[in-house]
Design a protein around this motif. Structure first.
Motif, short mmCIF file in Angstrom:
data_model
loop_
_atom_site.label_atom_id
_atom_site.label_comp_id
_atom_site.label_asym_id
_atom_site.label_seq_id
_atom_site.Cartn_x
_atom_site.Cartn_y
_atom_site.Cartn_z
N UNK A 133 -43.95 -11.04 -3.57
CA UNK A 133 -44.02 -11.98 -2.30
C UNK A 133 -42.97 -11.52 -1.31
N UNK A 134 -41.75 -11.49 -1.74
CA UNK A 134 -40.67 -11.13 -0.84
C UNK A 134 -40.95 -9.92 -0.23
N UNK A 135 -41.17 -8.84 -1.05
CA UNK A 135 -41.55 -7.53 -0.51
C UNK A 135 -42.76 -7.62 0.55
N UNK A 136 -43.88 -8.49 0.29
CA UNK A 136 -45.15 -8.63 1.11
C UNK A 136 -44.39 -9.21 2.61
N UNK A 137 -43.58 -10.20 2.55
CA UNK A 137 -43.03 -10.85 3.69
C UNK A 137 -42.40 -9.49 4.57
N UNK A 138 -41.51 -9.09 3.71
CA UNK A 138 -40.74 -7.76 4.60
C UNK A 138 -41.73 -6.60 5.00
N UNK A 139 -42.66 -6.46 4.18
CA UNK A 139 -43.80 -5.51 4.65
C UNK A 139 -44.48 -5.87 5.96
N UNK A 140 -44.81 -6.97 6.13
CA UNK A 140 -45.72 -7.73 7.19
C UNK A 140 -44.57 -7.78 8.17
N UNK A 141 -43.41 -7.99 8.00
CA UNK A 141 -42.42 -8.31 9.12
C UNK A 141 -42.28 -6.77 9.96
N UNK A 142 -41.84 -5.62 9.16
CA UNK A 142 -41.75 -4.31 9.32
C UNK A 142 -43.03 -3.87 10.29
N UNK A 143 -44.06 -4.25 9.72
CA UNK A 143 -45.32 -3.96 10.44
C UNK A 143 -45.18 -4.53 11.91
N UNK A 144 -45.02 -5.75 12.03
CA UNK A 144 -44.81 -6.39 13.38
C UNK A 144 -43.75 -5.74 14.27
N UNK A 145 -42.61 -5.13 13.58
CA UNK A 145 -41.67 -4.40 14.53
C UNK A 145 -42.29 -3.10 14.99
N UNK A 146 -43.12 -2.53 14.05
CA UNK A 146 -43.60 -1.18 14.17
C UNK A 146 -44.61 -1.57 15.61
N UNK A 147 -45.34 -2.56 15.40
CA UNK A 147 -46.34 -2.72 16.36
C UNK A 147 -45.66 -3.12 17.99
N UNK A 148 -44.62 -3.82 17.51
CA UNK A 148 -43.82 -4.06 18.93
C UNK A 148 -43.61 -2.82 19.57
N UNK A 149 -42.84 -1.90 18.79
CA UNK A 149 -42.34 -0.66 19.06
C UNK A 149 -43.43 0.35 19.89
N UNK A 150 -44.67 0.16 19.16
CA UNK A 150 -45.61 0.91 19.81
C UNK A 150 -46.15 0.61 21.09
N UNK A 151 -46.16 -0.89 21.24
CA UNK A 151 -46.57 -1.26 22.45
C UNK A 151 -45.47 -1.18 23.67
N UNK A 152 -44.20 -0.96 22.95
CA UNK A 152 -42.96 -0.73 24.01
C UNK A 152 -42.86 0.74 24.28
N UNK A 153 -43.79 1.58 23.73
CA UNK A 153 -43.85 3.07 23.88
C UNK A 153 -42.77 3.66 23.09
N UNK A 154 -42.10 3.10 22.20
CA UNK A 154 -40.86 3.53 21.26
C UNK A 154 -41.06 3.62 19.74
N UNK A 155 -42.31 3.89 19.42
CA UNK A 155 -42.60 4.16 17.94
C UNK A 155 -41.88 5.33 17.10
N UNK A 156 -41.70 6.25 18.08
CA UNK A 156 -41.16 7.54 17.31
C UNK A 156 -39.45 7.16 17.17
N UNK A 157 -39.01 6.42 18.24
CA UNK A 157 -37.63 5.88 17.92
C UNK A 157 -37.50 4.97 16.73
N UNK A 158 -38.38 4.15 16.82
CA UNK A 158 -38.43 3.18 15.62
C UNK A 158 -38.62 4.08 14.26
N UNK A 159 -39.48 4.72 14.06
CA UNK A 159 -39.66 5.64 12.78
C UNK A 159 -38.46 6.27 12.45
N UNK A 160 -37.59 6.91 13.50
CA UNK A 160 -36.40 7.32 13.17
C UNK A 160 -35.22 6.37 12.61
N UNK A 161 -35.27 5.22 13.06
CA UNK A 161 -34.29 4.19 12.91
C UNK A 161 -34.66 3.14 11.69
N UNK A 162 -35.89 3.13 11.54
CA UNK A 162 -36.40 1.99 10.54
C UNK A 162 -35.70 2.38 9.36
#
Length: 233
Positions: A133-162
Motif C-alpha cells: 500500500x505504501x509503495x503504491x502511494x509512492x508510485x502514484x505520487x511519482x507518476x503525478x510528478x512525472x506527469x507534471x514534469x512532462x507538461x512543463x517540458x521537463x521530463x528529461x530533467x525529471x528522469x535524471x533527478x528522480x
C-alpha cells in the motif's frame, strides 16, 4: 473539519450515483489492486490463483456494492480494504476446503510455500499489505510528478533527478549530473530540493484521497513513514 473535494471518499459518494458509479468503483479497484494481490499472494496462493482471487474480490466489490458499507467518519479506506480482503479470503478458504481433493483453489507446492515463508523479515500478510500500500502511494505520487514534469517540458530533467528524490546522492553526484545537463551543481541541488518538497505535497494529497480529514491524513502519513522505514531499515 476540512472537506476534500477530490478524495476516495468522494469517489465512494460518486459510486452511489447511477451515472458515475461504475467508473468511480473501477478507479478504486485499479488504484489499489497491488496491495490486495500482495496480501493474497502472501497467504500462500500460487501466482495464478492469487490473480484469480484478486480479480474475484474486486468483481464482487463492484457487483455486491461493498462501497455501501463505507463510512468516511468511521475510518480510512486502507483499513476498510484490508478488512474486506481478510473476510473474502476466509470465505474463499472455507469454500476451497469444502471441495474434494482435485478441485477448487490450489495452494502453493511445498517448496514454493517454504520460499514464501522465508521471505525477508518473515512478513505477515498484513505487513505485506501495508508495505505494498505504501509503495503504491509512492508510485502514484511519482507518476503525478512525472506527469507534471512532462507538461512543463521537463521530463528529461525529471528522469535524471528522480533517483535522488527519495535517496541522498553520493559525493560529487550532483556535479556529474550538472556536467551532463550543462547546469551548475547548485542548480541541480535546488531542483532536487523542490522535487522533494513537491513529492511531500503530492503524497499528502494521495493520502487525502483515502481519508476524511486532516487528522486522519496525519495518522496515515505517520503509518506510511513507519512502513517505509521498516522496509529500508
Amino acid at each position: 473539519m476540512t472537506r476534500f473535494a477530490t478524495t476516495r471518499w468522494s469517489l465512494i459518494l460518486d459510486a452511489r450515483q447511477a451515472e458515475t458509479s461504475r467508473s468511480a468503483l473501477e478507479e478504486i479497484c485499479r488504484a489499489y489492486r497491488a496491495p490486495v494481490l500482495a496480501y493474497v499472494r502472501r497467504h500462500g496462493y500460487s501466482p495464478a490463483d492469487a490473480e484469480d482471487l484478486t480479480q474475484d474480490f474486486f468483481a464482487r466489490f463492484l457487483e455486491r456494492r461493498w462501497d455501501a458499507e463505507l463510512d468516511p467518519m468511521r475510518g480510512h479506506f486502507r483499513a476498510f480494504l484490508l478488512l474486506a480482503i481478510k473476510r473474502f479470503l476466509i470465505t474463499a478458504d472455507e469454500a476451497a476446503h469444502a471441495i474434494k481433493r482435485g478441485g477448487g483453489l490450489v495452494r502453493l507446492a511445498a517448496d514454493d510455500q517454504l520460499e514464501a515463508l522465508e521471505a525477508p523479515h518473515a512478513e505477515s500478510p498484513e505487513r505485506v499489505f501495508q508495505r505494498v500500500w505504501a509503495l503504491t502511494v509512492l508510485e502514484r505520487s511519482f507518476a503525478r510528478l512525472r506527469n507534471e514534469a512532462r507538461h512543463a517540458g521537463k521530463e528529461e530533467l525529471f528522469n535524471q533527478l528522480s533517483p535522488y528524490v527519495a535517496e541522498r546522492p553520493v559525493a560529487d553526484e550532483y556535479h556529474r549530473i550538472a556536467e551532463e545537463l550543462g547546469l551548475r551543481a547548485n542548480t541541480v541541488a535546488v531542483a532536487v530540493h523542490r522535487l522533494r518538497a513537491r513529492l511531500r505535497e503530492v503524497v499528502r494529497e494521495e493520502l487525502a484521497e483515502t481519508c476524511s480529514g486532516p487528522e486522519e491524513i496525519d495518522a496515515e502519513l505517520h503509518a506510511l513513514r513507519d512502513t517505509l522505514n521498516h522496509v529500508t531499515g
